[in-house]
Design a protein around this motif. Structure first.
Motif, short mmCIF file in Angstrom:
data_model
loop_
_atom_site.label_atom_id
_atom_site.label_comp_id
_atom_site.label_asym_id
_atom_site.label_seq_id
_atom_site.Cartn_x
_atom_site.Cartn_y
_atom_site.Cartn_z
N SER A 140 0.84 -1.20 0.00
CA SER A 140 0.00 0.00 0.00
C SER A 140 0.87 1.24 0.00
N ALA A 152 -0.76 7.75 -9.55
CA ALA A 152 -1.57 6.74 -8.87
C ALA A 152 -1.82 5.55 -9.79
N TYR A 200 1.57 3.43 -10.19
CA TYR A 200 1.93 2.56 -9.07
C TYR A 200 0.84 1.54 -8.77
N GLY A 201 -0.38 1.81 -9.20
CA GLY A 201 -1.40 0.77 -9.14
C GLY A 201 -1.07 -0.38 -10.07
N GLN A 202 -0.56 -0.06 -11.25
CA GLN A 202 -0.14 -1.10 -12.19
C GLN A 202 1.07 -1.86 -11.67
N GLN A 213 -1.62 -0.61 -3.67
CA GLN A 213 -2.94 -0.04 -3.41
C GLN A 213 -2.77 1.42 -3.03
N TRP A 214 -3.38 2.30 -3.80
CA TRP A 214 -3.22 3.75 -3.57
C TRP A 214 -4.26 4.22 -2.56
#
Length: 402
Positions: A225, A241, A244-246, A250-251
């Motif tokens: 996270s 966002a 970093y989600g890819q 978890q954002w």
């Protein structure tokens, strides 16, 4: 087979199987590559065989010289430059090193103290063969942008991101035919001040010459996270966002209200220091590195990275989470620092105000007095805020890998 296992004779069938697994590097490398750093340590503590295997794996997986060789042809020489200048590698490159992963088309970001950007740029160009790639508003010669001069009493910010004075991009052709890219970020105050104002916590990791650090290790590597700290970027910039989600994180735009364990992994309302018990500090092999020489005959010899002298807190500001601290910035120090010690900050304000009082009495104006009293008021308010927000600190959270 490692020496620690050579003389060990298994007594039970299950133990025979364990020894068979942890005596073969291709087998246990595959196992360890799928578990988190904390699980790696815990598994290593389960038996002698697993301990020896985890040590062997960690020595290879966290080989900093091999990691740097993707961008730097002479890692030891570059790390000697780091030791001499306090330059930090941060951003996604440090995250990749600690996470044992590789991102496609990722570059290397170097964060440099004021007054050292010219030396670092000269090294990257002359020793590593990179070419400076100016953007449309920069001159072709980087020497017209950076210099060896520094003044700790001034803050000059020419870039849109907080803590960044200038960004200098360099490229060269890699051995695989692709492009290798390095960005040298000249900081307005210090590398740590810039890093602690990154967009979110998962990239608050950095590599010094002697150690790698993660400031929020449990949230980053265990919970996967990252908590938004939008001081440095506008809220409409959602590309970060998404990126970093890819990458598997978890954002979080705010601390989760119901999940106290997840919230606790960000250590809100706790006074933090670099290298504290909440930090994951991985010491690196410094054999072959030339340490910092003594700056003058009268100065104290220090051969550690000054980044360890910083502190901060993660607090709520305007309904958002923000990293909060006071700057330590004075002409009596070579480098700038951050602190949560309000009294120390007030004392340093007084040190800077004192010469005006003693040597410039005839020129002392009302504005000088107002400046100092405003600093006193700011410090008093800061102390009151901390007193309220520090009533319920999270305790007994530890994540340290020796």
């Amino acid at each position: 087979m490692s020496e620690s296992l050579a003389g060990h004779q298994p007594q039970f069938a299950d133990e025979c199987v364990i020894v068979e697994v942890f005596c073969r590097a291709p087998v246990y490398d595959n196992i360890f590559s799928y578990i988190s750093p904390r699980e790696l340590v815990r598994l290593g503590h389960s038996c002698h065989a697993a301990y020896a295997a985890s040590k062997d794996y960690s020595r290879r997986a966290f080989n900093i010289n091999r990691h740097l060789s993707g961008f730097i042809s002479q890692p030891l020489l570059f790390r000697s430059l780091q030791a001499r200048t306090g330059t930090l590698i941060a951003g996604s490159n440090a995250l990749q090193f600690l996470d044992r992963t590789v991102y496609d088309e990722a570059d290397m970001d170097m964060y440099v103290h004021p007054g050292h950007a010219r030396e670092v740029m000269d090294y990257i160009v002359e020793k590593e063969g990179y070419e400076f790639k100016p953007h449309s508003r920069q001159p072709q010669d980087y020497r017209k942008i950076v210099s060896d001069k520094w003044d700790n009493t001034r803050i000059r910010q020419d870039y849109q991101i907080k803590g960044v004075k200038s960004v200098l991009s360099l490229e060269k052709h890699g051995s695989d035919g692709g492009h290798q890219k390095i960005q040298v970020i000249e900081c307005t105050m210090s590398p740590f001040d810039t890093i602690i104002n990154f967009h979110s916590t998962c990239v608050m990791n950095f590599i010094a010459f002697d150690a790698a650090y993660s400031l929020y290790p449990i949230a980053t590597f265990e919970d996967r996270s990252t908590l938004q700290v939008w001081r440095a970027r506008p809220l409409h910039d959602v590309s970060v966002a998404i990126k970093y989600g890819q990458r598997g994180f978890q954002w979080l735009s705010a601390l989760p209200l119901g999940d106290t364990s997840l919230s606790a992994s960000f250590y809100p309302h706790v006074t933090r220091t670099v290298g504290d018990r909440y930090t994951w500090k991985m010491s690196l092999d410094i054999q072959g590195i030339d340490l910092r020489p003594q700056m003058s005959s009268s100065s104290t010899l220090f051969q550690f990275d000054p980044v360890i002298c910083n502190s901060w807190s993660l607090l709520e500001r305007d309904e958002e989470m923000a990293t909060v601290y006071e700057p330590i910035q004075s002409a009596i120090f070579r480098y700038n620092y951050t602190t949560t010690n309000a009294l120390l900050h007030l004392d340093l304000c007084w040190v800077q105000f004192l010469p005006i009082v003693h040597y410039n009495i005839p020129y002392l104006t009302v504005s000088h007095v107002h400046w100092y009293t405003s600093k006193v008021d700011e410090t008093r308010k800061y102390k009151q805020t901390c007193a309220v927000q520090m009533r319920h600190p999270y305790r007994n959270i530890s994540f340290v890998i020796d």
